[in-house]
Design a protein around this motif. Structure first.
Motif, PDB file in Angstrom:
ATOM      1  N   LEU A 250       0.845  -1.358   0.046  1.00  0.00           N
ATOM      2  CA  LEU A 250      -0.067  -0.093   0.073  1.00  0.00           C
ATOM      3  C   LEU A 250       1.112   1.365   0.068  1.00  0.00           C
ATOM      4  CD1 LEU A 250      -2.571  -0.834   2.515  1.00  0.00           C
ATOM      5  CD2 LEU A 250      -2.478  -1.578   0.232  1.00  0.00           C
ATOM      6  N   SER A 251       0.261   2.405   0.051  1.00  0.00           N
ATOM      7  CA  SER A 251       1.101   3.676   0.102  1.00  0.00           C
ATOM      8  C   SER A 251       1.877   3.875   1.220  1.00  0.00           C
ATOM      9  CB  SER A 251       0.062   4.761  -0.231  1.00  0.00           C
ATOM     10  OG  SER A 251      -0.929   4.768   0.842  1.00  0.00           O
ATOM     11  N   ALA A 253       2.267   1.042   3.802  1.00  0.00           N
ATOM     12  CA  ALA A 253       2.493  -0.148   4.412  1.00  0.00           C
ATOM     13  C   ALA A 253       2.519  -1.299   3.778  1.00  0.00           C
ATOM     14  CB  ALA A 253       1.390  -0.281   5.734  1.00  0.00           C
ATOM     15  N   VAL A 254       3.084  -2.243   4.251  1.00  0.00           N
ATOM     16  CA  VAL A 254       2.867  -3.801   3.571  1.00  0.00           C
ATOM     17  C   VAL A 254       1.752  -4.592   4.603  1.00  0.00           C
ATOM     18  CG1 VAL A 254       4.018  -5.888   3.086  1.00  0.00           C
ATOM     19  CG2 VAL A 254       4.951  -3.856   2.458  1.00  0.00           C
ATOM     20  N   VAL A 255       0.799  -4.941   3.855  1.00  0.00           N
ATOM     21  CA  VAL A 255      -0.217  -5.535   4.492  1.00  0.00           C
ATOM     22  C   VAL A 255      -0.399  -7.017   4.006  1.00  0.00           C
ATOM     23  CG1 VAL A 255      -2.796  -5.719   5.407  1.00  0.00           C
ATOM     24  CG2 VAL A 255      -1.566  -3.646   5.095  1.00  0.00           C
ATOM     25  N   GLN A 256      -0.637  -8.010   4.912  1.00  0.00           N
ATOM     26  CA  GLN A 256      -1.089  -9.506   4.466  1.00  0.00           C
ATOM     27  C   GLN A 256      -2.124 -10.044   5.198  1.00  0.00           C
ATOM     28  OE1 GLN A 256       2.288 -12.221   3.971  1.00  0.00           O
ATOM     29  NE2 GLN A 256       1.198 -13.393   2.484  1.00  0.00           N
ATOM     30  N   VAL A 265       2.639  -4.116   8.338  1.00  0.00           N
ATOM     31  CA  VAL A 265       4.278  -3.838   8.454  1.00  0.00           C
ATOM     32  C   VAL A 265       4.114  -2.124   7.800  1.00  0.00           C
ATOM     33  CG1 VAL A 265       6.500  -3.886   7.782  1.00  0.00           C
ATOM     34  CG2 VAL A 265       4.691  -5.840   8.168  1.00  0.00           C
ATOM     35  N   PRO A 266       3.778  -1.118   8.850  1.00  0.00           N
ATOM     36  CA  PRO A 266       3.800   0.095   8.301  1.00  0.00           C
ATOM     37  C   PRO A 266       5.433   0.552   8.115  1.00  0.00           C
ATOM     38  CG  PRO A 266       3.330   0.240  10.450  1.00  0.00           C
ATOM     39  CD  PRO A 266       3.335  -1.479  10.085  1.00  0.00           C
ATOM     40  N   PHE A 267       5.341   1.646   7.068  1.00  0.00           N
ATOM     41  CA  PHE A 267       6.849   2.251   6.767  1.00  0.00           C
ATOM     42  C   PHE A 267       7.171   2.984   7.740  1.00  0.00           C
ATOM     43  CE2 PHE A 267       5.135   2.335   2.065  1.00  0.00           C
ATOM     44  CZ  PHE A 267       5.389   0.847   2.074  1.00  0.00           C
ATOM     45  N   ARG A 288      -9.189  -0.883   8.390  1.00  0.00           N
ATOM     46  CA  ARG A 288      -8.237   0.238   8.461  1.00  0.00           C
ATOM     47  C   ARG A 288      -8.952   1.396   8.114  1.00  0.00           C
ATOM     48  NH1 ARG A 288      -5.776  -3.134   4.813  1.00  0.00           N
ATOM     49  NH2 ARG A 288      -6.324  -1.668   3.104  1.00  0.00           N
ATOM     50  N   LEU A 289      -9.907   1.351   7.582  1.00  0.00           N
ATOM     51  CA  LEU A 289     -10.756   2.604   7.299  1.00  0.00           C
ATOM     52  C   LEU A 289     -11.165   3.325   8.390  1.00  0.00           C
ATOM     53  CD1 LEU A 289     -12.589   1.895   4.047  1.00  0.00           C
ATOM     54  CD2 LEU A 289     -10.380   3.177   4.256  1.00  0.00           C
TER      55      LEU A 289
END
Length: 359
Positions: A250-251, A253-256, A265-267, A288-289
């Protein structure tokens, strides 16, 4: 024409008499004599050192002196591959597993499946025999052994055996398919480093640079890097289940996504997971929203557990699992949250007049 005796039998083939005696008569008789798959004898006993064998219309009997083995479905393949000189002598009876079959010989193991008779040899043979041959998840071989980096690999109907300097392991087909999609031994995962392990109906296998995990329905995905470390720290397959997708970039983070949770895994910030009842509540309110990313793992106490998010929190106590968010969250945090006089929430917010209320 057959003459039957207490210790043998004589068969007339044209003008030639064939006899079946020790060491084969007892086994031949137990299978039904010429009414068995073996049929009538077509040759006399042939001796080769400690071994002896006798050919029949439907196969052969072999004796090591102490045991007798029947070879029927593999007798043509045994002959085509070089007989005793190349394949050796049988050291086990034929193993059947569904539509696949295998039989161990001293120098090779032969398999029979969708691609006909194939041979398995060397270290791969030893592993294949040890896991159960055709009765294992592997079934029958579908091709010969081929080189792989510093080792070898052989494909089977249900997966493959990979032999490297560090390990010789089974790789189930669902995991092998994902490994191939990611480039195989020279791809992003590297080579398998351990055997597959099944937990709760899901299967995982470790590779040099990650894991591949397969759900009970056969779908599989890789888990790597920080997402993998977080997954294992948060309880692995037992807690989160198998991945439902590959990691999503994502813009911020990495999400699984997993069967019973999500790894974030946020940046900027700490990698963590949401799982179990908290995950169900997280998804119910809009994921998340509604709550943003988790700020860290859940913290537990005698009274319950709390996991904080960018835009709220989720609490679990004997009363249940509930989220606190928005303006309610600000007021709740200002009063000390679960450590304050309000304690843990006992319900979700509900509309009341022109506003909302939460107990």
């Amino acid at each position: 024409f057959r003459l039957l005796f207490t210790a043998g039998a004589l068969y007339l083939e044209g003008s030639t008499w064939r006899q079946v005696t020790s060491p084969f008569f007892a086994e031949y008789s137990s299978q039904g004599l010429d009414d068995s798959h073996l049929g009538v004898p077509t040759g006399d006993i042939v001796r080769d050192g400690a071994w002896s064998h006798q050919s029949f219309f439907g196969g052969s009997l072999f004796s090591s002196g102490s045991q007798v083995f029947t070879v029927t479905d593999f007798i043509q393949g045994w002959s085509d591959l070089g007989g005793s000189a190349q394949v050796g002598y049988p050291v086990g009876q034929q193993i059947n597993g569904g539509d696949a079959a295998s039989q161990q010989f001293t120098k090779m193991t032969l398999t029979l499946g969708t691609t006909g008779v194939q041979h398995v040899r060397g270290i791969i043979k030893n592993h294949y025999d040890a896991v159960g041959g055709a009765k294992s998840v592997l079934g029958a071989a579908v091709g010969p052994e081929r080189p792989l980096s510093n080792g070898a690999v052989q494909d089977f109907e249900g997966g493959r055996i990979v032999c490297t300097p560090s390990a010789t392991v089974t790789v189930p087909k669902s995991i092998a398919d994902t490994w191939d999609r990611l480039g195989g031994a020279t791809g992003s995962l590297g080579i398998p480093t351990g055997p597959p392990a099944t937990i709760g109906g899901n299967t995982q296998q470790s590779f040099t640079s990650g894991y591949v995990m397969s759900a009970a329905d056969g779908t599989s995905h890789s888990v790597r890097g920080v997402a993998l470390r977080t997954f294992l720290t948060e309880g692995g397959l037992q807690a989160l289940g198998a991945p439902l997708q590959s990691e999503q970039l994502l813009s911020d983070a990495v999400v699984q996504e997993f069967q019973r949770g999500t790894v974030f895994v946020p940046f900027t910030g700490r990698a963590t997971a949401v799982s179990g009842a908290m995950y169900e509540e997280f998804m119910r309110v809009g994921s998340r929203l509604a709550l943003g990313y988790p700020s860290g793992p859940a913290s537990t106490s005698a009274a319950g557990a709390v996991q904080r998010f960018q835009l709220g929190s989720i609490s679990t106590s004997p009363a249940g699992t509930f989220s606190v968010r928005g303006a309610m969250r600000i007021a709740y945090d200002n009063s000390g949250a679960h450590s304050g006089p309000l304690g843990f929430p006992i319900g979700n917010e509900v509309a009341s007049g022109n506003g909302v209320v939460q107990h």
